[in-house]
Design a protein around this motif. Structure first.
Motif, PDB file in Angstrom:
ATOM      1  N   MET B 321       0.840  -1.199   0.000  1.00  0.00           N
ATOM      2  CA  MET B 321       0.000   0.000   0.000  1.00  0.00           C
ATOM      3  C   MET B 321       0.872   1.245   0.000  1.00  0.00           C
ATOM      4  O   MET B 321       0.655   2.200  -0.751  1.00  0.00           O
ATOM      5  CB  MET B 321      -0.921   0.008   1.234  1.00  0.00           C
ATOM      6  CG  MET B 321      -1.933  -1.118   1.246  1.00  0.00           C
ATOM      7  SD  MET B 321      -2.645  -1.339   2.881  1.00  0.00           S
ATOM      8  CE  MET B 321      -3.919  -0.078   2.846  1.00  0.00           C
ATOM      9  N   LEU B 322       1.879   1.219   0.876  1.00  0.00           N
ATOM     10  CA  LEU B 322       2.769   2.377   0.961  1.00  0.00           C
ATOM     11  C   LEU B 322       3.551   2.562  -0.340  1.00  0.00           C
ATOM     12  O   LEU B 322       3.768   3.687  -0.787  1.00  0.00           O
ATOM     13  CB  LEU B 322       3.728   2.198   2.139  1.00  0.00           C
ATOM     14  CG  LEU B 322       3.066   2.347   3.511  1.00  0.00           C
ATOM     15  CD1 LEU B 322       3.998   1.867   4.605  1.00  0.00           C
ATOM     16  CD2 LEU B 322       2.684   3.808   3.741  1.00  0.00           C
ATOM     17  N   ALA B 323       3.991   1.452  -0.932  1.00  0.00           N
ATOM     18  CA  ALA B 323       4.785   1.545  -2.160  1.00  0.00           C
ATOM     19  C   ALA B 323       3.977   2.171  -3.279  1.00  0.00           C
ATOM     20  O   ALA B 323       4.457   3.061  -3.988  1.00  0.00           O
ATOM     21  CB  ALA B 323       5.269   0.154  -2.567  1.00  0.00           C
ATOM     22  N   GLN B 324       2.743   1.718  -3.431  1.00  0.00           N
ATOM     23  CA  GLN B 324       1.932   2.260  -4.524  1.00  0.00           C
ATOM     24  C   GLN B 324       1.595   3.722  -4.288  1.00  0.00           C
ATOM     25  O   GLN B 324       1.578   4.514  -5.230  1.00  0.00           O
ATOM     26  CB  GLN B 324       0.649   1.445  -4.691  1.00  0.00           C
ATOM     27  CG  GLN B 324       0.874  -0.014  -5.090  1.00  0.00           C
ATOM     28  CD  GLN B 324       1.333  -0.190  -6.526  1.00  0.00           C
ATOM     29  OE1 GLN B 324       1.640   0.783  -7.208  1.00  0.00           O
ATOM     30  NE2 GLN B 324       1.411  -1.420  -6.995  1.00  0.00           N
ATOM     31  N   THR B 325       1.352   4.098  -3.013  1.00  0.00           N
ATOM     32  CA  THR B 325       1.121   5.525  -2.785  1.00  0.00           C
ATOM     33  C   THR B 325       2.395   6.318  -3.010  1.00  0.00           C
ATOM     34  O   THR B 325       2.341   7.498  -3.381  1.00  0.00           O
ATOM     35  CB  THR B 325       0.590   5.797  -1.363  1.00  0.00           C
ATOM     36  OG1 THR B 325       1.485   5.208  -0.433  1.00  0.00           O
ATOM     37  CG2 THR B 325      -0.798   5.258  -1.173  1.00  0.00           C
ATOM     38  N   GLY B 361       8.228   7.585   7.859  1.00  0.00           N
ATOM     39  CA  GLY B 361       7.730   7.159   9.160  1.00  0.00           C
ATOM     40  C   GLY B 361       6.765   5.994   9.043  1.00  0.00           C
ATOM     41  O   GLY B 361       6.847   5.026   9.812  1.00  0.00           O
ATOM     42  N   LEU B 362       5.843   6.065   8.089  1.00  0.00           N
ATOM     43  CA  LEU B 362       4.836   4.997   7.977  1.00  0.00           C
ATOM     44  C   LEU B 362       5.483   3.681   7.561  1.00  0.00           C
ATOM     45  O   LEU B 362       5.066   2.606   7.992  1.00  0.00           O
ATOM     46  CB  LEU B 362       3.745   5.408   6.985  1.00  0.00           C
ATOM     47  CG  LEU B 362       2.751   6.451   7.517  1.00  0.00           C
ATOM     48  CD1 LEU B 362       1.767   6.851   6.438  1.00  0.00           C
ATOM     49  CD2 LEU B 362       2.015   5.927   8.746  1.00  0.00           C
ATOM     50  N   VAL B 446      -5.999   5.480   1.656  1.00  0.00           N
ATOM     51  CA  VAL B 446      -5.001   4.467   2.002  1.00  0.00           C
ATOM     52  C   VAL B 446      -4.284   4.860   3.285  1.00  0.00           C
ATOM     53  O   VAL B 446      -4.009   4.017   4.155  1.00  0.00           O
ATOM     54  CB  VAL B 446      -3.995   4.301   0.839  1.00  0.00           C
ATOM     55  CG1 VAL B 446      -2.922   3.299   1.205  1.00  0.00           C
ATOM     56  CG2 VAL B 446      -4.714   3.875  -0.422  1.00  0.00           C
ATOM     57  N   GLY B 447      -4.007   6.174   3.430  1.00  0.00           N
ATOM     58  CA  GLY B 447      -3.315   6.643   4.628  1.00  0.00           C
ATOM     59  C   GLY B 447      -4.107   6.349   5.888  1.00  0.00           C
ATOM     60  O   GLY B 447      -3.553   5.852   6.871  1.00  0.00           O
ATOM     61  N   ILE B 448      -5.401   6.640   5.836  1.00  0.00           N
ATOM     62  CA  ILE B 448      -6.232   6.355   7.026  1.00  0.00           C
ATOM     63  C   ILE B 448      -6.220   4.867   7.317  1.00  0.00           C
ATOM     64  O   ILE B 448      -6.083   4.433   8.457  1.00  0.00           O
ATOM     65  CB  ILE B 448      -7.693   6.826   6.818  1.00  0.00           C
ATOM     66  CG1 ILE B 448      -7.733   8.294   6.406  1.00  0.00           C
ATOM     67  CG2 ILE B 448      -8.495   6.625   8.093  1.00  0.00           C
ATOM     68  CD1 ILE B 448      -9.148   8.762   6.082  1.00  0.00           C
ATOM     69  N   ALA B 449      -6.327   4.093   6.232  1.00  0.00           N
ATOM     70  CA  ALA B 449      -6.356   2.645   6.418  1.00  0.00           C
ATOM     71  C   ALA B 449      -5.107   2.176   7.163  1.00  0.00           C
ATOM     72  O   ALA B 449      -5.184   1.386   8.108  1.00  0.00           O
ATOM     73  CB  ALA B 449      -6.471   1.952   5.063  1.00  0.00           C
ATOM     74  N   ILE B 450      -3.951   2.692   6.757  1.00  0.00           N
ATOM     75  CA  ILE B 450      -2.715   2.244   7.381  1.00  0.00           C
ATOM     76  C   ILE B 450      -2.616   2.728   8.819  1.00  0.00           C
ATOM     77  O   ILE B 450      -2.173   2.004   9.715  1.00  0.00           O
ATOM     78  CB  ILE B 450      -1.503   2.748   6.566  1.00  0.00           C
ATOM     79  CG1 ILE B 450      -1.500   2.082   5.191  1.00  0.00           C
ATOM     80  CG2 ILE B 450      -0.199   2.456   7.294  1.00  0.00           C
ATOM     81  CD1 ILE B 450      -0.550   2.705   4.224  1.00  0.00           C
TER      82      ILE B 450
END
Lengths: 544, 812
Positions: B321-325, B361-362, B446-450
């Motif tokens: 998720m982080l990579a795609q964002t 950070g995430l 996606v950010g909220i999800a993570i």
């Protein structure tokens, strides 16, 4: 033919001989060859003593390196020439060295020294007794002679010395694979040498001289069409020697057959002699044939550059794959020739110098890999990354060196080739140089992934640790690994501080493009045409 | 103000040490690891921390004089005009601070993350090497220095992605990243070389490699014919490195690397090298009058933004998720850089810093979760806020900024970019704004999800019992999240010290910051932001459905760039196999045919092309015995052709050779003739002997097509050789050498036989060489004969000594 002329009046004789003894300092031109020949003869006398032979061979090679360095230092101020047997050029033979010759001779001697150390770990007693060291020195004699001579027939003689010595090394050990390789190597290389001889016959018939400085002058006024045919024949002969596409089949068929040390010596030295001769003959001696050969060179260089890494991609035998990297390097040198501007030739010359060191080191590292894994087939290797860091580092550095990426020395000549091809608008060459780099890094990184990263051998258990790995013995570590590591380190250090190489390469390229000082060094009067030819070449690179 | 008066034409060589120091530390890292073990992360972090502190010293002077630069340099390759030139302006300083600051956190984090890993020293070494390379990229002023460091980041990235080398997926991802970014790098090299040559042509000298010097002629460059090719080459380099569509596929695969690597290289720094390059090139290749630049950057950036954000919605793996964002964010940065307006540049700078902080950070949070629970699947995680409270804090801080909520850097960045599009005031501006709005909303979801989903809800069974990570691991992400918050709150400080210098450096004129913590409610941007939050929240609520829908859609299409890459690679390997089998078949006779075709072409083609055939010579007036000799030669040749067995052929060839020797004799060359006789006799004898020992077929059987092929080729070669010979003979022969030999042979060399004198005197060195050949041949043959009895050498390895023993016994 018996001389039927009456002895003429001595006073009417033409000036044929030098009157004074050659200055001792000029002997440095012939010293590398002399040392090797004397060393080779001595080694035959003491062929029973293993340690004595190894020691003497190494000492002689160090002596050769010392004289090559001295020669290189002298050539920085201009070419050095020495007349053999007091007969003035063009009547006698002259050894004439410029930065290009001296630099290549030095790289060859350094590579030989490292290989001599390395082979101490892998040599069998019987090979020592059957003249291994003598053959190595004789081969170095042939290679040095070819680089340093200023006479084109003499060049042929040194080619023969080199060829026979390498043939002897190729079959040393007598395994069936070696004999098979030696047949292909022998046939095609003898044929190339014969073509060279045929071309020499034609050339002498056309210009009536064999001295290379004299040919510079004579070739400029010789009829164009036969000159073009002779130059094409030379291109074929030395293209075969250098393993350029499409006459490169002998190299991958033979280089992996002898022991790693020997194949490293071949990879470093032999093809580069062909490349050197091409630079010397096509650029300095026969620039007038460029109209005809230019497009041919572009085709040969681009196809060699692209087909070579594809060959490497298809191999499973490690050293066979490396053979294709050697060919790719030849493609880069030829690209310099094809570009033809001083920048391009500088790139080609530096690439050749670099390739001597890099390919020697690569084969030696491959030899160590084979030693640790006990295999020659990359599918049977694996797991080296976890057990041997220095070997991993060396291999990866060499992969990127073969691809011409920083931080190795190889990047800088690639830069020159890119610059040269852009400046002269040769976009096909530019594309081929770049594609070669990327294909080589694909092939190289796949090799790396298979040999080093993958835990085990290919197949169902590829992720289980390879239990067949053996650590290097102390002999191998001391004699083989340490000198190889030093060579790899030298390649990296030269890459980090490449200024001296750039400078020497620039001088070498200028010497080829404008051979007036080369001609003057032999004492022959330069013709104006040759000088103009050089100037025309130099001005080709007009800034936009 | 143009980019001219350097703050200090300082000879501050310590700048050169900044990128070098991490390399020195990298050399020591394995030894540090051996001594300090688990503490080595803390020990080695001293180096990046020190670099960070040194760099902080440049903040104040550059804030005072935004738009200026500090340069310093050392000679490197004076022969080629290349110098180790470095330049610190607002842009490079921002990047360098991010690299060293986040680098410090990453080194500390890795010390704990890979605790007990046997190759931790190696890992830290690679990380430090990467950091040095990356600092080099952003600090370099000389294009070649920049390029060398650029390629070093590719190589270190290759090593780090493949760090977990026992997995096939890691190895594949590493090679893929190398191929894509390495290939792009090579195109960039061509672009730099072209730029250099252009500068040479412009100034009429050897040209410059310094970007700061080329930058002074930016308008001339943009007007020139060289502009488009240079732009395209630089864009290929930047787009591959920064994972722009269609090259974006390598970045998600690079997540095979350990998480600190993903956070550092593949989110915060390395992938931004392409963005850095574009920003650095802004007044050169970009600018408000560069239409091609604007279109390409906007289109590719926009596509990348939507593409990445969409694919992010589909993922369930935290890192994916982080990579795609990240891909999406890189697209956004490229898009913003392409606008070239002040507000867009300011937005890009803010977003750059904000993204590095929250995304880094995430990623570290994802690593903490993975470390603490053993899984990264968001669907398997829940209720972690009790077990991992500090990780939760870090996640929330990061999530706030990613969502762009007020008082965060992310918020400032979004306000600024919406402002930029609003200011454009045309349809184009609103279209792009819509694209950015959609992308931001998806990323927010996606950010909220993570930040939320792993921590709320009921606890789940995870492979490990969920537990908090050590200080070394949670300190970093909390600090990063906190800084994003501080930066967003203390807007005055951020604006003056970070934004103004960086934006001024990119815009090449002074940009005045106008950041406010409280948004202006009379302007459009705040309402777009509110809409973004709303849409983001809606998307988050429907995330599961969207995910399933996207999955179905992507499975229905059945392809991806990743698969295309695979297909290309396997096609390449297959093609290489086929080509190599075709070219290197191992059949000597076919190799020889190729060689002889080349031979005939080499000689014949120039004559054919020029039409310079020799004049046909008149038939010479021959005597009867000369006719007889020629007849013998012809009979010999004919006999070779019709011979049934090889033996007869060899002897017949000898007959032809004898006839040639006779001709030499007839034309007054007894020495030559004699030699020829010897050679012919020996050849026949040796060949015959060899024939008896080789187990060859006695007959040389060829099928008819082969007869025509070989015969035709031989004929063509013969014609070509003869033609060239005639051409050469029809030019006057230079007799200088022969005349001199004849004149000096007796009086000086004291020999009556000129041939002999040539051999031993005039060209004595050749004879020495030939004697060496004979000696060498002797050694080789001796070795061949003697070692044949020694049996095969048994491969490589342990059995070798047995072979040696056998040989010894055989020799004795």
């Amino acid at each position: 033919m018996a001389s039927q002329t009456q002895a003429p009046d001595p006073g009417a004789l033409p000036a044929a001989m030098i009157e004074h003894a050659t200055a001792m300092a000029d002997w440095v031109v012939i010293l590398p060859v002399v040392l090797c020949l004397i060393g080779g003869a001595l080694l035959l006398i003491m062929r029973k003593s293993r340690i004595g032979q190894a020691g003497l061979a190494i000492l002689v090679t160090i002596g050769v390196i010392a004289s090559d360095i001295a020669l290189l230092m002298r050539t920085l101020d201009g070419p050095v020439s020495m007349t053999m047997g007091k007969w003035l050029p063009p009547f006698g033979i002259a050894f004439t060295a410029d930065v290009l010759s001296a630099g290549f001779a030095l790289a060859a001697a350094v590579a030989t020294l490292v290989v001599l150390f390395y082979t101490q770990a892998e040599l069998q007693l019987r090979e020592v007794r059957h003249g291994f060291h003598a053959l190595v020195l004789l081969m170095l004699a042939g290679v040095s002679g070819a680089f340093l001579t200023g006479d084109i027939f003499n060049l042929y003689v040194w080619f023969e010395v080199m060829l026979i010595a390498s043939f002897g090394l190729m079959i040393m050990g007598g395994r069936k694979i070696q004999l098979d390789a030696a047949v292909k190597y022998g046939f095609l290389n003898f044929l190339a040498t014969t073509f060279f001889l045929v071309a020499l016959g034609y050339l002498y018939g056309l210009v009536g001289t064999l001295n290379m400085a004299d040919i510079v002058t004579a070739a400029a006024v010789a009829p164009k069409v036969p000159m073009a045919a002779i130059a094409s024949l030379m291109l074929l002969a030395f293209g075969m020697k250098a393993a350029a596409f499409p006459v490169n089949a002998w190299l991958p068929a033979s280089y992996h057959a002898p022991d790693p040390g020997v194949s490293a010596l071949f990879a470093g030295l032999l093809t580069k002699v062909g490349a050197y001769t091409l630079l010397r003959i096509l650029v300095a001696l026969m620039p007038g044939t460029r109209d005809w050969l230019g497009p041919v060179l572009v085709v040969v260089a681009t196809t060699t550059l692209i087909i070579a890494p594809l060959g490497a991609l298809a191999q499973t035998n490690l050293r066979r794959a490396l053979g294709f990297f050697v060919i790719g390097g030849i493609g880069a040198i030829l690209a310099g020739l094809a570009i033809g501007t001083p920048t391009g030739i500088q790139g080609g010359a530096i690439y050749a110098f670099n390739s001597m060191l890099v390919m020697t080191a690569f084969y030696l590292v491959a030899g160590l890999v084979e030693r640790v894994t006990g295999e020659m087939d990359t599918r049977q290797m694996g797991g080296l990354y976890a057990v041997n860091s220095p070997l991993s580092i060396a291999f990866l550095v060499l992969v990127f060196a073969a691809a011409g990426l920083p931080p190795s020395l190889a990047f800088w000549p690639k830069l020159l080739l890119v610059e040269g091809s852009v400046a002269s608008g040769q976009y096909w060459v530019l594309a081929a140089v770049l594609i070669n780099s990327i294909l080589t890094s694909i092939a190289g990184s796949r090799l790396w992934a298979h040999i080093f990263w993958r835990q085990g051998r290919a197949g169902t258990h590829s992720e289980q640790p390879n239990d067949r790995l053996r650590p290097l013995s102390p002999t191998y570590r001391g004699f083989a690994a340490v000198p190889t590591g030093a060579l790899v380190l030298a390649i990296v250090l030269l890459g980090l501080w490449p200024n001296p190489v750039f400078e020497a390469g620039r001088l070498a390229a200028t010497g080829l493009v404008d051979p007036v000082p080369y001609v003057a060094a032999t004492g022959l009067a330069p013709a104006n045409d040759a000088a103009q030819g050089g100037a025309a070449m130099a001005s080709e690179e007009t800034p936009r | 103000m143009r980019f001219e008066v350097p703050l200090s034409q300082s000879l501050d060589y310590s700048v050169a040490l900044l990128p070098v120091a991490p390399f020195l530390a990298a050399l020591l890292a394995p030894f540090v690891h051996r001594i300090f073990g688990a503490l080595s992360g803390w020990v080695l972090a001293v180096v990046p921390a020190a670099i960070f502190v040194v760099l902080l010293g440049y903040v104040a002077p550059l804030a005072e004089h935004p738009g200026e630069a500090i340069t310093s340099g050392l000679p490197w390759i004076p022969d080629h005009g290349i110098a180790l030139s470095f330049l610190i302006d607002g842009l490079s300083l921002t990047f360098a601070l991010l690299i060293s600051g986040i680098g410090t956190i990453i080194v500390v984090y890795s010390g704990a993350y890979l605790k007990g890993h046997r190759h931790q020293g190696r890992f830290l070494s690679f990380i430090l090497m990467f950091m040095g390379s990356m600092l080099g990229v952003v600090l370099a002023d000389d294009m070649m220095v920049l390029f060398v460091f650029w390629e070093l980041t590719t190589i270190t990235s290759f090593l780090l992605i493949g760090f977990d080398h026992t997995r096939e997926a890691s190895r594949r991802a590493a090679i893929q990243a190398l191929v894509v970014t390495g290939g792009g790098g090579l195109v960039l090299l061509a672009g730099f070389a072209t730029l250099h040559l252009w500068s040479a042509g412009l100034a009429g000298d050897s040209g410059t490699w310094l970007l700061s010097e080329i930058r002074q002629h930016d308008e001339v460059l943009r007007a020139g014919a060289v502009y488009t090719p240079v732009l395209l080459m630089v864009l290929v380099g930047a787009f591959t490195k920064s994972a722009q569509f269609p090259f974006s596929f390598w970045l998600p695969n690079a997540m095979e690397a350990p998480t600190p690597v993903s956070a550092f290289l593949h989110s915060a720094t390395m992938v931004k090298a392409g963005v850095y390059l574009l920003m650095r090139m802004n007044p050169m290749l970009g600018g408000e009058d560069a239409l091609l630049w604007q279109v390409l950057l906007t289109v590719f950036g926009g596509i990348t933004l939507i593409w990445g954000a969409t694919l992010a919605l589909r993922q369930t793996d935290l890192k994916q998720m982080l990579a795609q964002t990240t891909v999406a964010s890189l697209g956004l940065l490229v898009l913003l850089t392409g606008q070239g307006t002040e507000a867009a540049i300011a937005g890009a700078c803010l977003y750059l810093v904000a993204h590095a902080a929250y995304k880094g950070g995430l990623f570290l949070v994802a690593g903490l979760i993975d470390h603490g629970t053993g899984t990264r699947e968001i669907t398997d995680l829940g209720g972690l806020r009790k077990a991992m409270p500090l990780t939760f804090v870090a996640a929330v801080l990061g999530g706030l900024s990613m969502a762009g909520l007020p008082l965060t850097l992310g918020f400032l960045a979004k306000e600024e970019m919406y402002l930029a599009f609003a200011q454009m005031g045309d349809v184009w501006g609103y279209v792009v704004m819509t694209v950015v709005f959609a992308g931001n909303a998806m990323m927010m979801a996606v950010g909220i999800a993570i930040a939320v989903m792993p921590f709320f809800g009921g606890t789940t069974d995870t492979p490990k019992n969920a537990h908090e990570g050590p200080l070394a691991m949670y300190a970093g992400p909390i600090l990063l999240g906190f800084l994003a918050l501080v930066g967003g709150t203390l807007t005055g400080w951020t604006g003056e010290n970070i934004l103004a210098p960086a934006a001024s450096a990119i815009a090449s004129h002074e940009v005045h910051p106008h950041l406010k913590p409280i948004p202006d409610f009379l302007q459009l941007p705040i309402y777009v932001s509110v809409a973004t939050w709303a849409l983001g929240y809606v998307l988050f609520r429907r995330l599961k459905d969207i995910r399933l829908a996207l999955k179905a859609l992507l499975e229905a299409t059945g392809w991806s760039f990743d698969r295309i890459f695979d297909a290309l690679m396997s096609g390449l390997v297959l093609g290489a196999h086929g080509l190599t089998r075709f070219l290197h078949h191992g059949r000597l006779e076919l190799y020889l045919i190729v060689v002889f075709i080349a031979f005939a072409a080499a000689i014949g083609a120039p004559i054919l092309a020029a039409g310079a055939w020799p004049e046909i010579v008149a038939w010479p007036d021959l005597t009867s015995y000369e006719y007889a000799t020629i007849a013998i030669a012809l009979i010999g040749l004919l006999a070779v052709l019709v011979a049934r067995t090889r033996l007869v052929a060899i002897v017949s060839l000898g007959i032809q050779g004898f006839a040639v020797a006779l001709i030499f004799m007839l034309f007054g060359a007894p020495d030559l003739s004699f030699t020829q006789f010897m050679v012919e006799i020996l050849s026949v004898v040796i060949l015959t002997l060899v024939m008896t020992r080789l187990y060859l077929d006695r007959h040389d059987r060829r099928v008819l097509p082969e007869v025509f092929r070989d015969g035709g080729l031989a004929l063509i070669c013969g014609v070509a050789v003869s033609a060239l010979l005639l051409v050469v003979l029809q030019t006057p022969l230079d007799m200088r050498l022969s005349e001199l030999f004849a004149a000096t042979s007796v009086p000086i060399a004291h020999g009556h036989n000129v041939v002999n004198v040539i051999l031993v005197d005039y060209r004595g060195l050749d004879t020495l060489g030939e004697i060496s050949v004979v000696m060498t041949a002797g050694i080789a043959i001796f070795a061949l004969i003697r070692m044949r009895g020694g049996g095969p050498k048994l491969g490589i390895g342990a059995k070798k000594h047995e072979a040696a023993d056998t040989a010894e016994r055989a020799g004795a």
